[in-house]
Design an enzyme around this catalytic site. Structure first.
Site, PDB file in Angstrom:
ATOM      1  N   GLU A  70      -5.684 -12.042   6.799  1.00  0.00           N
ATOM      2  CA  GLU A  70      -6.035 -11.204   5.663  1.00  0.00           C
ATOM      3  C   GLU A  70      -5.039 -11.456   4.529  1.00  0.00           C
ATOM      4  O   GLU A  70      -3.948 -10.849   4.520  1.00  0.00           O
ATOM      5  CB  GLU A  70      -5.949  -9.731   6.050  1.00  0.00           C
ATOM      6  CG  GLU A  70      -6.857  -9.341   7.191  1.00  0.00           C
ATOM      7  CD  GLU A  70      -7.149  -7.864   7.134  1.00  0.00           C
ATOM      8  OE1 GLU A  70      -8.300  -7.510   6.835  1.00  0.00           O
ATOM      9  OE2 GLU A  70      -6.240  -7.054   7.348  1.00  0.00           O
ATOM     10  N   GLY A 110     -12.936  -3.826   5.246  1.00  0.00           N
ATOM     11  CA  GLY A 110     -12.424  -2.532   4.820  1.00  0.00           C
ATOM     12  C   GLY A 110     -13.499  -1.774   4.051  1.00  0.00           C
ATOM     13  O   GLY A 110     -14.381  -1.134   4.629  1.00  0.00           O
ATOM     14  N   GLY A 111     -13.445  -1.862   2.728  1.00  0.00           N
ATOM     15  CA  GLY A 111     -14.346  -1.086   1.861  1.00  0.00           C
ATOM     16  C   GLY A 111     -15.814  -1.153   2.258  1.00  0.00           C
ATOM     17  O   GLY A 111     -16.496  -0.118   2.317  1.00  0.00           O
ATOM     18  N   SER A 156     -11.810  -8.205   1.090  1.00  0.00           N
ATOM     19  CA  SER A 156     -12.967  -8.059   0.199  1.00  0.00           C
ATOM     20  C   SER A 156     -14.201  -8.804   0.704  1.00  0.00           C
ATOM     21  O   SER A 156     -14.979  -9.350  -0.076  1.00  0.00           O
ATOM     22  CB  SER A 156     -12.600  -8.505  -1.224  1.00  0.00           C
ATOM     23  OG  SER A 156     -11.561  -7.684  -1.742  1.00  0.00           O
ATOM     24  N   HIS A 207      -1.444  -4.600  10.286  1.00  0.00           N
ATOM     25  CA  HIS A 207      -2.200  -4.593   9.024  1.00  0.00           C
ATOM     26  C   HIS A 207      -1.201  -4.568   7.865  1.00  0.00           C
ATOM     27  O   HIS A 207      -0.152  -3.925   7.951  1.00  0.00           O
ATOM     28  CB  HIS A 207      -3.108  -3.361   8.977  1.00  0.00           C
ATOM     29  CG  HIS A 207      -4.093  -3.414   7.846  1.00  0.00           C
ATOM     30  ND1 HIS A 207      -3.732  -3.130   6.549  1.00  0.00           N
ATOM     31  CD2 HIS A 207      -5.402  -3.751   7.808  1.00  0.00           C
ATOM     32  CE1 HIS A 207      -4.795  -3.276   5.764  1.00  0.00           C
ATOM     33  NE2 HIS A 207      -5.817  -3.660   6.507  1.00  0.00           N
ATOM     34  N   ASN A 262     -12.721  -1.438   9.347  1.00  0.00           N
ATOM     35  CA  ASN A 262     -11.519  -0.611   9.256  1.00  0.00           C
ATOM     36  C   ASN A 262     -11.755   0.465   8.197  1.00  0.00           C
ATOM     37  O   ASN A 262     -11.721   0.171   7.008  1.00  0.00           O
ATOM     38  CB  ASN A 262     -10.324  -1.501   8.869  1.00  0.00           C
ATOM     39  CG  ASN A 262      -9.063  -0.714   8.603  1.00  0.00           C
ATOM     40  OD1 ASN A 262      -8.951   0.448   9.010  1.00  0.00           O
ATOM     41  ND2 ASN A 262      -8.109  -1.344   7.936  1.00  0.00           N
ATOM     42  N   TRP A 263     -11.964   1.678   8.653  1.00  0.00           N
ATOM     43  CA  TRP A 263     -12.251   2.762   7.692  1.00  0.00           C
ATOM     44  C   TRP A 263     -10.990   3.262   6.990  1.00  0.00           C
ATOM     45  O   TRP A 263     -11.083   4.053   6.054  1.00  0.00           O
ATOM     46  CB  TRP A 263     -12.935   3.927   8.416  1.00  0.00           C
ATOM     47  CG  TRP A 263     -14.386   3.685   8.714  1.00  0.00           C
ATOM     48  CD1 TRP A 263     -15.093   2.526   8.524  1.00  0.00           C
ATOM     49  CD2 TRP A 263     -15.319   4.629   9.243  1.00  0.00           C
ATOM     50  NE1 TRP A 263     -16.406   2.680   8.905  1.00  0.00           N
ATOM     51  CE2 TRP A 263     -16.572   3.978   9.355  1.00  0.00           C
ATOM     52  CE3 TRP A 263     -15.235   5.957   9.650  1.00  0.00           C
ATOM     53  CZ2 TRP A 263     -17.716   4.614   9.836  1.00  0.00           C
ATOM     54  CZ3 TRP A 263     -16.377   6.599  10.146  1.00  0.00           C
ATOM     55  CH2 TRP A 263     -17.596   5.934  10.225  1.00  0.00           C
ATOM     56  N   LYS A 264      -9.826   2.849   7.470  1.00  0.00           N
ATOM     57  CA  LYS A 264      -8.547   3.339   6.915  1.00  0.00           C
ATOM     58  C   LYS A 264      -8.565   4.885   6.906  1.00  0.00           C
ATOM     59  O   LYS A 264      -9.143   5.488   7.796  1.00  0.00           O
ATOM     60  CB  LYS A 264      -8.310   2.773   5.518  1.00  0.00           C
ATOM     61  CG  LYS A 264      -8.544   1.261   5.446  1.00  0.00           C
ATOM     62  CD  LYS A 264      -8.070   0.650   4.169  1.00  0.00           C
ATOM     63  CE  LYS A 264      -8.502  -0.801   4.116  1.00  0.00           C
ATOM     64  NZ  LYS A 264      -7.830  -1.566   3.086  1.00  0.00           N
ATOM     65  N   GLU A 309      -1.090  -3.002   5.179  1.00  0.00           N
ATOM     66  CA  GLU A 309      -0.719  -1.658   4.697  1.00  0.00           C
ATOM     67  C   GLU A 309       0.350  -1.048   5.601  1.00  0.00           C
ATOM     68  O   GLU A 309       1.241  -0.337   5.129  1.00  0.00           O
ATOM     69  CB  GLU A 309      -1.974  -0.768   4.617  1.00  0.00           C
ATOM     70  CG  GLU A 309      -2.859  -1.184   3.453  1.00  0.00           C
ATOM     71  CD  GLU A 309      -4.322  -0.807   3.592  1.00  0.00           C
ATOM     72  OE1 GLU A 309      -4.663   0.057   4.413  1.00  0.00           O
ATOM     73  OE2 GLU A 309      -5.142  -1.413   2.869  1.00  0.00           O
ATOM     74  N   GLY A 351      -8.879  -5.143  -0.621  1.00  0.00           N
ATOM     75  CA  GLY A 351      -9.215  -4.026  -1.499  1.00  0.00           C
ATOM     76  C   GLY A 351      -9.184  -4.381  -2.983  1.00  0.00           C
ATOM     77  O   GLY A 351      -9.182  -3.487  -3.827  1.00  0.00           O
TER      78      GLY A 351
END
Ligand code: PEP
Length: 249
Positions: A166, A232-233, A211, A94, A9-11, A96, A172
């Site tokens: 998650e 993610g990251g 993470s 998600h 997920n590049w957001k 967010e 993150g």
């Protein structure tokens, strides 16, 4: 036997150049065992990603969709539109989106249905906040989020679903759930599913997200009920993401 799924997920990150970098890198590697790998770039890069990933094992995902198929919804994108660009998976629910865009369980459900109607597989994200975990409510919160959607779907629709656990406190933050904590929740989700669809419970893919990194992926993915990762990251760094993919299977 569930085929692992590693999904990035590049957001609201990345660039046209990063799409090219991933396309080139994945065209050259051979993954050691069967694994599905998907990247969810921001909307403007979907078409470039479809082209860059065409000779690679990378599949295409989106990060959200609107429940409607068209209409006066400025700034939104429908499942039908995503389908035209070869999108196979879409993230729904998600944390967010739930927190920053106030998406309720009902709106999450509507998005899942819209994705299914467009022929796109939803990845339903669920997870508890730190306050909910500290208060001992993790399982109750997660199973409510899962149940709100899964219990309303037809059996054939449930089979198109992937679930991603998650924990919000792990997204993150660099603070990962331990493999044991993650496994415990996955087992609870699978047992809940088995309560109304035993066959599905066996085939349903459950991803861990929060993470996940090249360093901790192997231990998490080795757990019996963890069938992959939502990254993610670390999905923005091609070498780290490849290392995670190589830990699967
Ligand atoms: C995510 O955004 O779904 C996620 C898991 O992010 P990170 O890997 O950066 O914690």
């Amino acid at each position: 036997m569930r085929k692992p799924l590693i999904t990035g997920n590049w957001k609201m990150n990345g660039s046209a150049g990063l799409v090219e970098t991933f396309g080139r890198a994945f065209a050259e590697i051979e993954l050691p065992s069967p694994v599905d790998v998907v990247i969810h770039p921001p909307f403007p890069y979907l078409d470039a990603a479809r082209r860059a990933f065409s000779d690679t094992p990378l599949g295409l995902g989106a990060q959200t969709l609107n429940p409607l198929s068209s209409g006066a919804r400025t700034g939104e994108v429908s499942g039908q539109m995503l389908g035209e660009f070869g999108v196979e998976y879409v993230l729904v629910g998600h944390s967010e989106r739930r927190q920053l865009f106030q998406e309720s369980d009902e709106q999450v459900y509507e998005r899942v249905v819209a994705a299914l109607q467009a022929g796109i597989s939803p990845i339903l994200c669920v997870g508890e906040t730190l306050e909910e975990r500290d208060a001992g409510h993790s399982e109750e919160v997660v199973l409510r989020q899962v149940g709100y959607v899964m219990a309303r779907l037809e059996p054939s629709q449930r089979r198109q679903m992937t679930l991603a656990y998650e924990p919000v406190w792990a997204i993150g933050t660099g603070r990962t759930a331990t493999p044991e904590q993650a496994q415990q929740m996955m087992a609870a989700i699978r047992a809940y599913q088995a309560g109304f669809d035993r066959e599905l419970a066996e085939s349903l893919r459950l991803l861990y997200g929060g993470s996940m990194s090249a360093d901790n992926a192997r231990a998490l993915l080795a757990q019996q009920d963890i069938d992959g990762g939502l990254i993610g990251g670390a999905s923005l760094k091609v070498d780290d993401f490849i290392a995670i993919c190589q830990s699967a299977g």
